[in-house]
Design an enzyme around this catalytic site. Sequence first.
Site, PDB file in Angstrom:
ATOM      1  N   THR A 125       0.829  -1.208   0.000  1.00 19.71           N
ATOM      2  CA  THR A 125       0.000   0.000   0.000  1.00 19.71           C
ATOM      3  C   THR A 125       0.867   1.265   0.000  1.00 19.71           C
ATOM      4  O   THR A 125       2.009   1.242   0.478  1.00 19.71           O
ATOM      5  CB  THR A 125      -0.917   0.006   1.247  1.00 19.71           C
ATOM      6  OG1 THR A 125      -1.490   1.298   1.412  1.00 19.71           O
ATOM      7  CG2 THR A 125      -0.158  -0.333   2.525  1.00 19.71           C
ATOM      8  N   ASP A 126       0.285   2.359  -0.467  1.00 19.28           N
ATOM      9  CA  ASP A 126       1.012   3.641  -0.407  1.00 19.28           C
ATOM     10  C   ASP A 126       1.180   4.115   1.034  1.00 19.28           C
ATOM     11  O   ASP A 126       1.973   5.020   1.306  1.00 19.28           O
ATOM     12  CB  ASP A 126       0.315   4.714  -1.262  1.00 19.28           C
ATOM     13  CG  ASP A 126      -1.098   5.067  -0.811  1.00 19.28           C
ATOM     14  OD1 ASP A 126      -1.632   4.410   0.110  1.00 19.28           O
ATOM     15  OD2 ASP A 126      -1.685   6.012  -1.389  1.00 19.28           O
ATOM     16  N   GLU A 127       0.416   3.506   1.962  1.00 18.48           N
ATOM     17  CA  GLU A 127       0.499   3.943   3.363  1.00 18.48           C
ATOM     18  C   GLU A 127       1.836   3.600   4.010  1.00 18.48           C
ATOM     19  O   GLU A 127       2.159   4.132   5.070  1.00 18.48           O
ATOM     20  CB  GLU A 127      -0.640   3.330   4.188  1.00 18.48           C
ATOM     21  CG  GLU A 127      -1.988   3.764   3.675  1.00 18.48           C
ATOM     22  CD  GLU A 127      -3.124   3.625   4.676  1.00 18.48           C
ATOM     23  OE1 GLU A 127      -2.863   3.361   5.862  1.00 18.48           O
ATOM     24  OE2 GLU A 127      -4.272   3.794   4.262  1.00 18.48           O
ATOM     25  N   TYR A 149      -1.551  -0.920  11.159  1.00 15.88           N
ATOM     26  CA  TYR A 149      -1.846  -1.495   9.831  1.00 15.88           C
ATOM     27  C   TYR A 149      -0.683  -1.263   8.875  1.00 15.88           C
ATOM     28  O   TYR A 149      -0.127  -2.202   8.305  1.00 15.88           O
ATOM     29  CB  TYR A 149      -3.144  -0.891   9.246  1.00 15.88           C
ATOM     30  CG  TYR A 149      -3.257  -1.111   7.748  1.00 15.88           C
ATOM     31  CD1 TYR A 149      -3.504  -2.373   7.222  1.00 15.88           C
ATOM     32  CD2 TYR A 149      -3.075  -0.052   6.847  1.00 15.88           C
ATOM     33  CE1 TYR A 149      -3.588  -2.578   5.848  1.00 15.88           C
ATOM     34  CE2 TYR A 149      -3.156  -0.253   5.474  1.00 15.88           C
ATOM     35  CZ  TYR A 149      -3.405  -1.516   4.978  1.00 15.88           C
ATOM     36  OH  TYR A 149      -3.465  -1.718   3.615  1.00 15.88           O
ATOM     37  N   LYS A 153       2.105  -3.828   7.053  1.00 17.80           N
ATOM     38  CA  LYS A 153       2.303  -3.950   5.602  1.00 17.80           C
ATOM     39  C   LYS A 153       3.766  -3.672   5.230  1.00 17.80           C
ATOM     40  O   LYS A 153       4.336  -4.346   4.376  1.00 17.80           O
ATOM     41  CB  LYS A 153       1.371  -2.993   4.848  1.00 17.80           C
ATOM     42  CG  LYS A 153      -0.104  -3.277   4.987  1.00 17.80           C
ATOM     43  CD  LYS A 153      -0.535  -4.618   4.419  1.00 17.80           C
ATOM     44  CE  LYS A 153      -0.540  -4.660   2.917  1.00 17.80           C
ATOM     45  NZ  LYS A 153      -1.099  -5.947   2.405  1.00 17.80           N
TER      46      LYS A 153
HETATM   47  P1  NAD Z   1     -10.515  -6.425   2.276  1.00 18.57           P
HETATM   48  O1  NAD Z   1     -10.452  -6.234   3.747  1.00 18.57           O
HETATM   49  O2  NAD Z   1     -11.744  -6.017   1.523  1.00 18.57           O
HETATM   50  O3  NAD Z   1     -10.263  -7.966   1.925  1.00 18.57           O
HETATM   51  C1  NAD Z   1      -9.321  -8.752   2.566  1.00 18.57           C
HETATM   52  C2  NAD Z   1      -9.642 -10.219   2.272  1.00 18.57           C
HETATM   53  O4  NAD Z   1      -8.628 -11.034   2.897  1.00 18.57           O
HETATM   54  C3  NAD Z   1     -10.984 -10.687   2.835  1.00 18.57           C
HETATM   55  O5  NAD Z   1     -11.674 -11.449   1.882  1.00 18.57           O
HETATM   56  C4  NAD Z   1     -10.600 -11.543   4.036  1.00 18.57           C
HETATM   57  O6  NAD Z   1     -11.529 -12.581   4.323  1.00 18.57           O
HETATM   58  C5  NAD Z   1      -9.245 -12.096   3.597  1.00 18.57           C
HETATM   59  N1  NAD Z   1      -8.378 -12.488   4.717  1.00 18.57           N
HETATM   60  C6  NAD Z   1      -8.092 -11.768   5.838  1.00 18.57           C
HETATM   61  N2  NAD Z   1      -7.267 -12.459   6.632  1.00 18.57           N
HETATM   62  C7  NAD Z   1      -6.989 -13.624   5.986  1.00 18.57           C
HETATM   63  C8  NAD Z   1      -6.156 -14.732   6.294  1.00 18.57           C
HETATM   64  N3  NAD Z   1      -5.464 -14.802   7.430  1.00 18.57           N
HETATM   65  N4  NAD Z   1      -6.101 -15.745   5.395  1.00 18.57           N
HETATM   66  C9  NAD Z   1      -6.823 -15.696   4.246  1.00 18.57           C
HETATM   67  N5  NAD Z   1      -7.613 -14.691   3.922  1.00 18.57           N
HETATM   68  C10 NAD Z   1      -7.697 -13.650   4.774  1.00 18.57           C
HETATM   69  O7  NAD Z   1      -9.236  -5.693   1.713  1.00 18.57           O
HETATM   70  P2  NAD Z   1      -8.980  -4.908   0.336  1.00 18.57           P
HETATM   71  O8  NAD Z   1      -9.362  -3.514   0.517  1.00 18.57           O
HETATM   72  O9  NAD Z   1      -9.529  -5.692  -0.786  1.00 18.57           O
HETATM   73  O10 NAD Z   1      -7.388  -4.966   0.297  1.00 18.57           O
HETATM   74  C11 NAD Z   1      -6.714  -6.049  -0.323  1.00 18.57           C
HETATM   75  C12 NAD Z   1      -5.228  -5.832  -0.219  1.00 18.57           C
HETATM   76  O11 NAD Z   1      -4.870  -4.615  -0.856  1.00 18.57           O
HETATM   77  C13 NAD Z   1      -4.711  -5.720   1.206  1.00 18.57           C
HETATM   78  O12 NAD Z   1      -3.480  -6.407   1.270  1.00 18.57           O
HETATM   79  C14 NAD Z   1      -4.528  -4.236   1.429  1.00 18.57           C
HETATM   80  O13 NAD Z   1      -3.498  -4.010   2.349  1.00 18.57           O
HETATM   81  C15 NAD Z   1      -4.150  -3.775   0.040  1.00 18.57           C
HETATM   82  N6  NAD Z   1      -4.514  -2.387  -0.312  1.00 18.57           N
HETATM   83  C16 NAD Z   1      -5.811  -1.968  -0.224  1.00 18.57           C
HETATM   84  C17 NAD Z   1      -6.125  -0.672  -0.629  1.00 18.57           C
HETATM   85  C18 NAD Z   1      -7.535  -0.170  -0.575  1.00 18.57           C
HETATM   86  O14 NAD Z   1      -7.766   0.996  -0.886  1.00 18.57           O
HETATM   87  N7  NAD Z   1      -8.518  -0.968  -0.242  1.00 18.57           N
HETATM   88  C19 NAD Z   1      -5.123   0.171  -1.102  1.00 18.57           C
HETATM   89  C20 NAD Z   1      -3.803  -0.287  -1.171  1.00 18.57           C
HETATM   90  C21 NAD Z   1      -3.519  -1.580  -0.782  1.00 18.57           C
HETATM   91  O1  TDX Z   2     -15.867   7.387   8.966  1.00 19.34           O
HETATM   92  C1  TDX Z   2     -14.815   7.780   8.455  1.00 19.34           C
HETATM   93  N1  TDX Z   2     -14.499   9.112   8.500  1.00 19.34           N
HETATM   94  C2  TDX Z   2     -13.367   9.624   7.959  1.00 19.34           C
HETATM   95  O2  TDX Z   2     -13.120  10.834   8.017  1.00 19.34           O
HETATM   96  C3  TDX Z   2     -13.894   6.876   7.789  1.00 19.34           C
HETATM   97  C4  TDX Z   2     -14.191   5.412   7.711  1.00 19.34           C
HETATM   98  C5  TDX Z   2     -12.747   7.401   7.251  1.00 19.34           C
HETATM   99  N2  TDX Z   2     -12.470   8.724   7.332  1.00 19.34           N
HETATM  100  C6  TDX Z   2     -11.222   9.248   6.725  1.00 19.34           C
HETATM  101  C7  TDX Z   2      -9.947   8.577   7.153  1.00 19.34           C
HETATM  102  C8  TDX Z   2      -9.089   8.675   5.908  1.00 19.34           C
HETATM  103  O3  TDX Z   2      -8.446   9.951   5.870  1.00 19.34           O
HETATM  104  O4  TDX Z   2     -11.328   8.976   5.318  1.00 19.34           O
HETATM  105  C9  TDX Z   2     -10.064   8.596   4.751  1.00 19.34           C
HETATM  106  C10 TDX Z   2     -10.189   7.207   4.157  1.00 19.34           C
HETATM  107  O5  TDX Z   2     -10.368   6.293   5.226  1.00 19.34           O
HETATM  108  P1  TDX Z   2     -10.461   4.703   4.999  1.00 19.34           P
HETATM  109  O6  TDX Z   2     -11.554   4.428   4.031  1.00 19.34           O
HETATM  110  O7  TDX Z   2     -10.494   4.065   6.343  1.00 19.34           O
HETATM  111  O8  TDX Z   2      -9.100   4.406   4.227  1.00 19.34           O
HETATM  112  P2  TDX Z   2      -7.559   4.681   4.592  1.00 19.34           P
HETATM  113  O9  TDX Z   2      -7.352   4.823   6.033  1.00 19.34           O
HETATM  114  O10 TDX Z   2      -7.095   5.804   3.711  1.00 19.34           O
HETATM  115  O11 TDX Z   2      -6.916   3.282   4.101  1.00 19.34           O
HETATM  116  C11 TDX Z   2      -7.317   2.679   2.841  1.00 19.34           C
HETATM  117  O12 TDX Z   2      -6.405   2.969   1.816  1.00 19.34           O
HETATM  118  C12 TDX Z   2      -5.133   2.370   1.868  1.00 19.34           C
HETATM  119  C13 TDX Z   2      -7.461   1.165   2.976  1.00 19.34           C
HETATM  120  O13 TDX Z   2      -8.387   0.879   4.025  1.00 19.34           O
HETATM  121  C14 TDX Z   2      -6.138   0.498   3.219  1.00 19.34           C
HETATM  122  O14 TDX Z   2      -6.291  -0.909   3.262  1.00 19.34           O
HETATM  123  C15 TDX Z   2      -5.207   0.871   2.096  1.00 19.34           C
HETATM  124  O15 TDX Z   2      -3.930   0.381   2.309  1.00 19.34           O
END
Ligand code: NAD
Ligand code: TDX
Length: 329
Positions: A125-127, A149, A153
């Site tokens: 992730t970019d985080e 988190y 990562k």
């Molecule tokens: P999500 O939480 O929607 O999905 C995660 C999935 O992993 C779920 O289906 C869950 O059941 C499964 N899982 C969790 N623990 C597990 C384990 N121990 N074994 C097997 N399966 C397991 O997450 P997402 O938003 O789809 O993110 C997917 C990946 O991308 C993550 O690695 C996250 O760090 C990364 N990522 C997400 C974002 C974003 O904006 N959502 C951005 C950058 C990177």
């Molecule tokens: O209720 C809220 N109010 C609020 O102000 C929630 C849920 C979030 N926020 C803010 C926090 C963040 O600045 O909005 C922004 C986005 O929040 P999230 O949706 O929780 O995402 P973020 O924390 O940016 O992380 C997401 O992007 C990077 C994904 O959850 C991560 O898995 C990924 O790595």
Amino acid sequence: MGRKVLVTGGAGFIGSNFVRMLVDDPTVDLVRILDKLTYAGSLDNLEDVLGNPKVEFVRGDIANYDDAHPAMEGIDWVVNFAAESHVDRSLRNPAEFVRTNIEGVRVLLEIARETKPERFLQISTDEVYGSIAEGCVDETAQLRPSSPYSASKASADMLCNAYLTTFGVPVIIARSANNYGPYQYPEKLIPRFVSLALKGEKLPLYGDGRNIRDWLYVEDNCRALLLILKKGKVGEIYNIGAGELHQNIEIARKILDILGKPEDMITFVADRPGHDRRYCVNWDKIRALGWEPQAKFEEKFRETVLWYARREQWLAKKSEEAEKFYRGQ
Ligand code: NAD
Ligand code: TDX
């Protein structure tokens, strides 16, 4: 013969979108999904592809060798999406993040030493770069994760590098910006706010609501990941961004506007501890492989909001679970 791909976390948000893309790719023969089905994963997200003969679903835990080993047998490409992904939850229960996001990756890497896939793509992730006050960072920037988190990562990225250097596991790392699109669990900003707005509840913005995220359409992200599998170089890290930097308050206003709701539904609440102000990655490296984001933000954002709004019942059910977390239950 086409590729056999293991998608861990394939029942989650990005994973399920990626599975859909693989199913349509003629160079892929098998899509095996390994997912623990935590609160964030659901077979509903895969409804339209589970009957496809290319798709196999295995319920299991990446941190459990006996679950993961059979799933990795005969696999050419491992794509590890499985993770605990919600920053707010990592503030309350970091242990689960260490277990899945670090120990789980170690287990997969160990197995890869034996099963020898051609590629092991770790979804990061970019985080991991931490908050970026100005400009954008490339893949060589220092890692300064702020939350449990992002620290988990970043640790996984380090383990991947170690297994590449020491044992020759063919690792590639992708660091994506915030994804938006269908099938996201409504604990995250966009589906949460759509759901609250539809229920007539206030939208809680953390702090001053001016934190900035770069919003990447999930299909653009998935196309980038597929390109990395096909053309990326083992040992490299690829940032994936969109250049769509928006403050959270803009996102909240857009959602209300699309749903025809008043702006006074926005409320400001206590800030997230350690809340990163801004993310911005430079993605010249993947651009050089031939990728560009294609989504027009306004159009895809609107489509996404309406996608959730059309599934009001599904959303209400998921959101009821998600809101329990926010109420501390
Ligand atoms: P999500 O939480 O929607 O999905 C995660 C999935 O992993 C779920 O289906 C869950 O059941 C499964 N899982 C969790 N623990 C597990 C384990 N121990 N074994 C097997 N399966 C397991 O997450 P997402 O938003 O789809 O993110 C997917 C990946 O991308 C993550 O690695 C996250 O760090 C990364 N990522 C997400 C974002 C974003 O904006 N959502 C951005 C950058 C990177
Ligand atoms: O209720 C809220 N109010 C609020 O102000 C929630 C849920 C979030 N926020 C803010 C926090 C963040 O600045 O909005 C922004 C986005 O929040 P999230 O949706 O929780 O995402 P973020 O924390 O940016 O992380 C997401 O992007 C990077 C994904 O959850 C991560 O898995 C990924 O790595």
